[in-house]
Write a protein that holds these residues in place. Structure first.
Motif, PDB file in Angstrom:
ATOM      1  N   ARG A  48       8.982 115.787 128.702  1.00 32.18           N
ATOM      2  CA  ARG A  48       8.637 116.994 127.949  1.00 32.18           C
ATOM      3  C   ARG A  48       9.575 117.214 126.763  1.00 32.18           C
ATOM      4  O   ARG A  48      10.124 118.292 126.558  1.00 32.18           O
ATOM      5  CB  ARG A  48       8.632 118.209 128.868  1.00 32.18           C
ATOM      6  N   ILE A  49       9.751 116.168 125.967  1.00 35.49           N
ATOM      7  CA  ILE A  49      10.591 116.253 124.777  1.00 35.49           C
ATOM      8  C   ILE A  49       9.908 117.155 123.750  1.00 35.49           C
ATOM      9  O   ILE A  49       8.737 116.990 123.448  1.00 35.49           O
ATOM     10  CB  ILE A  49      10.805 114.857 124.147  1.00 35.49           C
ATOM     11  N   LYS A  50      10.668 118.109 123.244  1.00 32.65           N
ATOM     12  CA  LYS A  50      10.138 118.962 122.179  1.00 32.65           C
ATOM     13  C   LYS A  50      11.291 119.480 121.329  1.00 32.65           C
ATOM     14  O   LYS A  50      12.440 119.518 121.772  1.00 32.65           O
ATOM     15  CB  LYS A  50       9.324 120.116 122.749  1.00 32.65           C
ATOM     16  N   ARG A  51      10.961 119.853 120.105  1.00 30.41           N
ATOM     17  CA  ARG A  51      11.969 120.413 119.202  1.00 30.41           C
ATOM     18  C   ARG A  51      12.353 121.814 119.660  1.00 30.41           C
ATOM     19  O   ARG A  51      11.519 122.550 120.159  1.00 30.41           O
ATOM     20  CB  ARG A  51      11.428 120.503 117.784  1.00 30.41           C
ATOM     21  N   VAL A  52      13.603 122.177 119.454  1.00 30.23           N
ATOM     22  CA  VAL A  52      14.055 123.532 119.727  1.00 30.23           C
ATOM     23  C   VAL A  52      13.786 124.339 118.448  1.00 30.23           C
ATOM     24  O   VAL A  52      14.281 123.992 117.374  1.00 30.23           O
ATOM     25  CB  VAL A  52      15.556 123.564 120.093  1.00 30.23           C
ATOM     26  N   ARG A  53      12.964 125.351 118.561  1.00 28.02           N
ATOM     27  CA  ARG A  53      12.486 126.105 117.394  1.00 28.02           C
ATOM     28  C   ARG A  53      13.589 126.636 116.495  1.00 28.02           C
ATOM     29  O   ARG A  53      13.489 126.576 115.285  1.00 28.02           O
ATOM     30  CB  ARG A  53      11.635 127.287 117.839  1.00 28.02           C
ATOM     31  N   ALA A  72      20.375 115.681 119.946  1.00 28.36           N
ATOM     32  CA  ALA A  72      20.003 115.452 118.554  1.00 28.36           C
ATOM     33  C   ALA A  72      20.234 113.986 118.228  1.00 28.36           C
ATOM     34  O   ALA A  72      21.126 113.347 118.789  1.00 28.36           O
ATOM     35  CB  ALA A  72      20.841 116.325 117.632  1.00 28.36           C
ATOM     36  N   TYR A  73      19.407 113.459 117.343  1.00 28.17           N
ATOM     37  CA  TYR A  73      19.632 112.102 116.862  1.00 28.17           C
ATOM     38  C   TYR A  73      20.898 112.081 116.021  1.00 28.17           C
ATOM     39  O   TYR A  73      21.210 113.049 115.331  1.00 28.17           O
ATOM     40  CB  TYR A  73      18.471 111.625 115.986  1.00 28.17           C
ATOM     41  N   GLY A  74      21.606 110.954 116.077  1.00 22.71           N
ATOM     42  CA  GLY A  74      22.771 110.772 115.224  1.00 22.71           C
ATOM     43  C   GLY A  74      22.315 110.364 113.831  1.00 22.71           C
ATOM     44  O   GLY A  74      21.122 110.360 113.529  1.00 22.71           O
ATOM     45  N   PRO A  75      23.250 109.991 112.958  1.00 21.32           N
ATOM     46  CA  PRO A  75      22.893 109.631 111.583  1.00 21.32           C
ATOM     47  C   PRO A  75      21.829 108.531 111.501  1.00 21.32           C
ATOM     48  O   PRO A  75      20.982 108.566 110.636  1.00 21.32           O
ATOM     49  CB  PRO A  75      24.212 109.158 110.972  1.00 21.32           C
TER      50      PRO A  75
END
Length: 97
Positions: A48-53, A72-75
């Motif tokens: 259930r991966i989703k962006r944090v609003r 969060a993804y790194g560079p």
């Protein structure tokens, strides 16, 4: 293999989980999250991966019915993952806008 960097808050939150919760979190990360990152394809639905609003660039994954972790993804989005704090669902609800 994806690399990662933890923040002090992550380490503190991890220590506050019960031993069973830590085992489950580790199992989900090693058996599902990391393999999905390696393939570069879409994450499996169970995570259930989703962006944090309210936090640009931060994502949430579900590791238990009442367990969430933000990251969060790194560079370089292929190799780097920064782990954010781990929350229970009730804590996540309190953080949402």
């Amino acid at each position: 293999m994806p690399t990662f960097e933890t923040r002090p808050r992550f380490t503190t939150d991890l220590q506050h989980l019960t031993p069973a919760q830590r085992r489950r979190f580790r199992r989900v990360v090693l058996d599902a999250f990391v393999p999905d990152l390696r393939t570069g394809r879409q994450f499996r639905p169970g995570l259930r991966i989703k962006r944090v609003r309210c936090a640009p660039g931060v994502y949430e994954l579900t590791w238990a019915p009442d367990g969430r972790a933000t990251w969060a993804y790194g560079p370089e989005q292929i190799a780097g993952v920064l782990t954010e704090p781990i929350y229970t669902f009730s804590q996540v609800r309190a953080l949402l806008c």
